[in-house]
Design an enzyme around this catalytic site. Structure first.
Site, mmCIF file in Angstrom:
data_model
loop_
_atom_site.group_PDB
_atom_site.id
_atom_site.type_symbol
_atom_site.label_atom_id
_atom_site.label_comp_id
_atom_site.label_asym_id
_atom_site.label_seq_id
_atom_site.Cartn_x
_atom_site.Cartn_y
_atom_site.Cartn_z
ATOM 1 N N ASP A 196 113.428 96.600 11.244
ATOM 2 C CA ASP A 196 112.638 96.582 12.476
ATOM 3 C C ASP A 196 112.200 98.012 12.764
ATOM 4 O O ASP A 196 113.036 98.900 12.928
ATOM 5 C CB ASP A 196 113.453 96.030 13.642
ATOM 6 C CG ASP A 196 112.665 96.056 14.948
ATOM 7 O OD1 ASP A 196 111.599 95.413 14.998
ATOM 8 O OD2 ASP A 196 113.108 96.729 15.898
ATOM 9 N N GLU A 284 108.363 93.533 9.461
ATOM 10 C CA GLU A 284 107.450 92.862 10.379
ATOM 11 C C GLU A 284 106.030 93.330 10.105
ATOM 12 O O GLU A 284 105.773 94.529 9.921
ATOM 13 C CB GLU A 284 107.831 93.173 11.823
ATOM 14 C CG GLU A 284 107.072 92.357 12.852
ATOM 15 C CD GLU A 284 107.570 92.624 14.262
ATOM 16 O OE1 GLU A 284 107.097 91.958 15.200
ATOM 17 O OE2 GLU A 284 108.438 93.504 14.426
ATOM 18 N N ASP A 365 117.210 96.150 19.067
ATOM 19 C CA ASP A 365 116.673 96.494 17.750
ATOM 20 C C ASP A 365 117.425 95.784 16.632
ATOM 21 O O ASP A 365 116.813 95.235 15.704
ATOM 22 C CB ASP A 365 116.721 98.006 17.547
ATOM 23 C CG ASP A 365 115.890 98.757 18.574
ATOM 24 O OD1 ASP A 365 114.832 98.231 18.953
ATOM 25 O OD2 ASP A 365 116.298 99.848 18.999
#
Length: 413
Positions: A196, A284, A365
């Protein structure tokens, strides 16, 4: 596979003049061809083919206005026509939707004030590379001469082309294209990781084995912000066209180069470590171009998310690993990775939240990184590591396994 090998070059004074002439001729040929193409488009005609542009270039060399084009090698001039043809093809493919990614504009004229100049020589130019055993190499270019460069690593094969690049800070580089066999040096591993990306921590990594870590964002541009601001102010006070202004411009370019190289070095090492340690890396699919139009644009650019993702893909291809890209619309920050309950949107200042269903205290996170792994289809790998691995990876409890490594990385960053 094709790979690039870049080296620092050290041309002499005469060679600098010769290379400047090559850069100028390449720019003029590109602009003349672009002008002919734009004139044909304005009249509603088909664009001239590369063969037509090449014939026009040959005729131009016979005129008094362009006879100085014969003083340089013809190969980089032909490569300029190839670059223009590729630029138009990309533009039209972008209009019709055949080219992936964002919409790109038509080719633009090259300015003589552009600080970055380049010219490409292919094998037809018959350039030669000589390597020595003490870290020095020489490149023989037609009508330029024998140019010395720092041989920081040997070339694995004979290059098919070389690009001569002059950066804004005045440094010269040789970029060789070499066709090397695909060799896998890392053995397959049964590990996966979810990444992330953020601004406070450039990457938050969770691994299927229960280890997690946060890579603190060094904020390269912000760290050099004071020196850059002072150098920019000094540049603005200098008279245009003066030597002092050129010196001030050079100082600004050097500071930007240091920031750029520090960021690139960091991302290269991080991408290499992630690919070597994991068989699959899930990230992502962020729309960086859209984020560059927000108030966080400067911070997003400083973090270099796009560079990191690109390097992950490149290194994964080399080692036969996989990079799974998750849809950007996945609610990774809204779903509890432990029980799967969707808890709604949360402001950016909320870094720790409690799930209303399972009462797990989640780190925003780490929880998002676990959800990225699940969205990438890696839930079976997580389940195979035990039932508590999701809670271990996603929770914010500092006493759980894996957080000691995070604290150490923060302390040494």
């Amino acid at each position: 596979m094709l790979r690039r090998y870049r080296y620092r070059a050290y041309p002499t004074g005469e060679q600098v003049m010769a290379l400047a002439q090559v850069f100028g001729c390449v720019r003029v040929v590109y602009n003349d061809a672009l002008s002919a193409c734009e004139e044909a488009r304005a009249r509603g005609r088909h664009l001239p083919s590369r063969a037509d542009l090449s014939a026009a270039l040959t005729e131009a060399k016979r005129t008094s206005e362009r006879e100085w084009l014969t003083s340089v090698s013809s190969v980089p001039l032909q490569q300029a026509l190839i670059d223009l043809e590729r630029a138009y093809r990309n533009y039209f493919d972008s209009l019709t939707g055949r080219r992936k990614g964002g919409r790109i504009g038509p080719p633009r004229f090259r300015s003589r004030r552009g600080r970055r100049q380049s010219a490409r020589f292919t094998a037809n130019a018959k350039f030669h590379v000589f390597e020595t055993g003490h870290g020095v190499g020489h490149l023989v270019l037609p009508k330029v001469g024998r140019v010395r460069f720092a041989l920081s690593r040997p070339l694995p094969a004979r290059p098919s082309s070389v690009s001569v690049i002059r950066e804004a800070d005045g440094r010269y580089y040789f970029s060789f294209v070499v066709d090397v066999p695909s060799t896998v040096t890392a053995s397959p591993v049964r590990r996966a990781a979810g990444v992330d990306m953020g601004l406070t921590d450039v990457a938050v990594v969770v691994r299927s084995g229960g280890v997690r870590e946060k890579i603190v964002n060094p904020k390269w541009h912000k760290s050099a912000g004071h020196a850059l601001a002072r150098a920019q102010r000094a540049l603005s006070r200098k008279q245009k066209g003066s030597k002092n202004r050129e010196k001030a411009r050079h100082r600004v370019a050097v500071l930007h180069r240091r920031v750029r190289e520090a960021r690139r070095d960091h991302h290269h090492k991080l991408a290499r470590r992630l690919i070597d340690e994991n068989q699959v890396v899930a990230v992502e699919g962020l729309d960086v171009a859209a984020l560059m139009r927000t108030r966080m644009a400067k911070s997003v650019q400083d973090a270099g998310w796009g560079i990191l993702v690109r390097l992950l893909h490149e290194k994964a291809v080399e080692q036969h690993r996989e990079v799974a890209v998750v849809d950007r619309w996945q609610p990774t920050s809204q779903v509890c990775a432990v029980c799967g309950t969707k808890d709604g949107r949360k402001p950016l200042h909320v870094r720790v939240w409690t799930c209303r269903s399972c009462s797990a205290v989640l780190d925003r996170d780490f929880n998002a990184a676990v959800n990225i792994m699940i969205a990438a289809g890696l839930a079976e790998i997580l389940n195979a590591c035990g039932g508590d691995v999701r809670r271990t990876l996603a929770c914010a409890d500092p006493d759980e396994a894996g957080t000691h490594r995070t604290d150490r990385l923060r302390a040494t960053a």
